[in-house]
Design a protein around this motif. Structure first.
Motif, PDB file in Angstrom:
ATOM      1  N   GLN A  30      44.299   6.774  48.084  1.00 15.57           N
ATOM      2  CA  GLN A  30      44.649   6.488  46.686  1.00 15.57           C
ATOM      3  C   GLN A  30      43.886   5.277  46.166  1.00 15.57           C
ATOM      4  N   LEU A  31      43.746   4.257  47.011  1.00 16.48           N
ATOM      5  CA  LEU A  31      42.995   3.069  46.610  1.00 16.48           C
ATOM      6  C   LEU A  31      41.553   3.442  46.288  1.00 16.48           C
ATOM      7  N   THR A  32      40.958   4.266  47.121  1.00 22.19           N
ATOM      8  CA  THR A  32      39.586   4.719  46.886  1.00 22.19           C
ATOM      9  C   THR A  32      39.481   5.466  45.559  1.00 22.19           C
ATOM     10  N   GLU A  33      40.466   6.316  45.301  1.00 24.34           N
ATOM     11  CA  GLU A  33      40.493   7.063  44.038  1.00 24.34           C
ATOM     12  C   GLU A  33      40.599   6.118  42.838  1.00 24.34           C
ATOM     13  N   GLU A  34      41.481   5.139  42.930  1.00 23.94           N
ATOM     14  CA  GLU A  34      41.672   4.207  41.814  1.00 23.94           C
ATOM     15  C   GLU A  34      40.430   3.339  41.592  1.00 23.94           C
ATOM     16  N   VAL A  35      39.799   2.897  42.661  1.00 23.09           N
ATOM     17  CA  VAL A  35      38.567   2.112  42.527  1.00 23.09           C
ATOM     18  C   VAL A  35      37.477   2.971  41.892  1.00 23.09           C
ATOM     19  N   GLY A  36      37.455   4.242  42.231  1.00 21.37           N
ATOM     20  CA  GLY A  36      36.497   5.162  41.608  1.00 21.37           C
ATOM     21  C   GLY A  36      36.709   5.272  40.116  1.00 21.37           C
ATOM     22  N   GLU A  37      37.972   5.279  39.679  1.00 19.69           N
ATOM     23  CA  GLU A  37      38.250   5.339  38.240  1.00 19.69           C
ATOM     24  C   GLU A  37      37.780   4.065  37.537  1.00 19.69           C
ATOM     25  N   VAL A  38      37.950   2.925  38.191  1.00 20.56           N
ATOM     26  CA  VAL A  38      37.443   1.659  37.635  1.00 20.56           C
ATOM     27  C   VAL A  38      35.921   1.725  37.549  1.00 20.56           C
ATOM     28  N   ALA A  39      35.294   2.195  38.607  1.00 17.84           N
ATOM     29  CA  ALA A  39      33.832   2.279  38.639  1.00 17.84           C
ATOM     30  C   ALA A  39      33.308   3.188  37.534  1.00 17.84           C
ATOM     31  N   ARG A  40      33.984   4.296  37.305  1.00 18.89           N
ATOM     32  CA  ARG A  40      33.549   5.235  36.270  1.00 18.89           C
ATOM     33  C   ARG A  40      33.576   4.568  34.893  1.00 18.89           C
ATOM     34  N   ILE A  41      34.661   3.870  34.587  1.00 16.05           N
ATOM     35  CA  ILE A  41      34.766   3.194  33.294  1.00 16.05           C
ATOM     36  C   ILE A  41      33.670   2.152  33.150  1.00 16.05           C
ATOM     37  N   ILE A  42      33.491   1.335  34.162  1.00 18.71           N
ATOM     38  CA  ILE A  42      32.498   0.257  34.076  1.00 18.71           C
ATOM     39  C   ILE A  42      31.083   0.818  33.984  1.00 18.71           C
ATOM     40  N   ALA A  43      30.790   1.852  34.784  1.00 21.72           N
ATOM     41  CA  ALA A  43      29.445   2.450  34.757  1.00 21.72           C
ATOM     42  C   ALA A  43      29.121   3.028  33.385  1.00 21.72           C
ATOM     43  N   LYS A  58      40.173   5.539  28.002  1.00 20.49           N
ATOM     44  CA  LYS A  58      40.618   5.002  29.286  1.00 20.49           C
ATOM     45  C   LYS A  58      40.756   3.487  29.172  1.00 20.49           C
ATOM     46  N   ASP A  59      41.830   2.976  29.742  1.00 21.93           N
ATOM     47  CA  ASP A  59      42.139   1.545  29.681  1.00 21.93           C
ATOM     48  C   ASP A  59      41.734   0.887  30.999  1.00 21.93           C
ATOM     49  N   LEU A  60      40.690   0.059  30.958  1.00 21.60           N
ATOM     50  CA  LEU A  60      40.198  -0.599  32.165  1.00 21.60           C
ATOM     51  C   LEU A  60      41.285  -1.465  32.794  1.00 21.60           C
ATOM     52  N   GLY A  61      42.038  -2.169  31.985  1.00 21.36           N
ATOM     53  CA  GLY A  61      43.120  -3.006  32.514  1.00 21.36           C
ATOM     54  C   GLY A  61      44.151  -2.198  33.276  1.00 21.36           C
ATOM     55  N   GLU A  62      44.489  -1.051  32.734  1.00 21.69           N
ATOM     56  CA  GLU A  62      45.457  -0.173  33.400  1.00 21.69           C
ATOM     57  C   GLU A  62      44.922   0.328  34.735  1.00 21.69           C
ATOM     58  N   GLU A  63      43.644   0.657  34.756  1.00 22.36           N
ATOM     59  CA  GLU A  63      43.038   1.142  36.003  1.00 22.36           C
ATOM     60  C   GLU A  63      42.942   0.020  37.035  1.00 22.36           C
ATOM     61  N   LEU A  64      42.615  -1.194  36.596  1.00 27.98           N
ATOM     62  CA  LEU A  64      42.596  -2.328  37.517  1.00 27.98           C
ATOM     63  C   LEU A  64      43.999  -2.607  38.056  1.00 27.98           C
ATOM     64  N   ALA A  65      45.009  -2.462  37.205  1.00 28.88           N
ATOM     65  CA  ALA A  65      46.394  -2.644  37.645  1.00 28.88           C
ATOM     66  C   ALA A  65      46.774  -1.597  38.688  1.00 28.88           C
ATOM     67  N   ASP A  66      46.266  -0.370  38.536  1.00 31.33           N
ATOM     68  CA  ASP A  66      46.511   0.655  39.550  1.00 31.33           C
ATOM     69  C   ASP A  66      45.950   0.225  40.905  1.00 31.33           C
ATOM     70  N   VAL A  67      44.760  -0.366  40.888  1.00 34.72           N
ATOM     71  CA  VAL A  67      44.143  -0.860  42.126  1.00 34.72           C
ATOM     72  C   VAL A  67      45.033  -1.938  42.752  1.00 34.72           C
ATOM     73  N   VAL A  68      45.477  -2.882  41.942  1.00 34.76           N
ATOM     74  CA  VAL A  68      46.329  -3.968  42.444  1.00 34.76           C
ATOM     75  C   VAL A  68      47.626  -3.398  43.025  1.00 34.76           C
ATOM     76  N   PHE A  69      48.228  -2.439  42.335  1.00 35.33           N
ATOM     77  CA  PHE A  69      49.475  -1.834  42.811  1.00 35.33           C
ATOM     78  C   PHE A  69      49.299  -1.248  44.205  1.00 35.33           C
ATOM     79  N   VAL A  70      48.239  -0.474  44.402  1.00 34.49           N
ATOM     80  CA  VAL A  70      48.028   0.164  45.703  1.00 34.49           C
ATOM     81  C   VAL A  70      47.695  -0.882  46.764  1.00 34.49           C
ATOM     82  N   VAL A  71      46.919  -1.901  46.410  1.00 30.80           N
ATOM     83  CA  VAL A  71      46.627  -2.983  47.361  1.00 30.80           C
ATOM     84  C   VAL A  71      47.932  -3.658  47.795  1.00 30.80           C
ATOM     85  N   LEU A  72      48.823  -3.897  46.846  1.00 30.38           N
ATOM     86  CA  LEU A  72      50.098  -4.528  47.184  1.00 30.38           C
ATOM     87  C   LEU A  72      50.972  -3.601  48.034  1.00 30.38           C
ATOM     88  N   CYS A  73      50.901  -2.304  47.794  1.00 25.57           N
ATOM     89  CA  CYS A  73      51.604  -1.354  48.671  1.00 25.57           C
ATOM     90  C   CYS A  73      51.081  -1.483  50.098  1.00 25.57           C
TER      91      CYS A  73
END
Length: 108
Positions: A30-43, A58-73
């Motif tokens: 899931q973390l890999t998937e979420e980082v991919g979504e961040v990468a897609r937006i930034i690219a 797409k909301d970059l902040g929301e996608e970054l928050a998804d990354v943080v959520f999974v990291v904290l999990c």
């Protein structure tokens, strides 16, 4: 909010709404998937690729928050105190990289 409280918030949410943590391998995927979504937006938004119509909302902040959520999990389920780990990393970087970036000709 500090990282310790963020970890507690994630744990509370998992216990109240998520039933249980996904296993570590699932969360890593899931973390890999979420980082991919961040990468897609930034690219597409900041890089040279054109942004597709479907990506414009797409909301970059929301996608970054998804990354943080999974990291904290992952931190919670592996017993990592992210506040302590982050503080230790910042101390380390402050010593190791004290003058590194200031003296980097590529950054001038």
């Amino acid at each position: 909010m500090d990282l310790k409280n963020a970890q507690l918030d994630v744990d509370t949410w998992i216990r109240e709404h998520g039933v249980r943590y996904f296993n570590e391998l699932t969360n890593m995927a899931q973390l890999t998937e979420e980082v991919g979504e961040v990468a897609r937006i930034i690219a597409r938004r900041y890089g040279e690729q054109s942004e597709k119509k479907s990506d414009k909302d797409k909301d970059l902040g929301e996608e970054l928050a998804d990354v943080v959520f999974v990291v904290l999990c992952l931190a919670n389920q592996t017993g990592i105190d992210m506040q302590a780990a982050f503080d230790k990393k910042m101390d380390f970087k402050s010593i190791r990289d004290k003058d590194r970036h200031k003296n980097n000709e590529k950054l001038k």
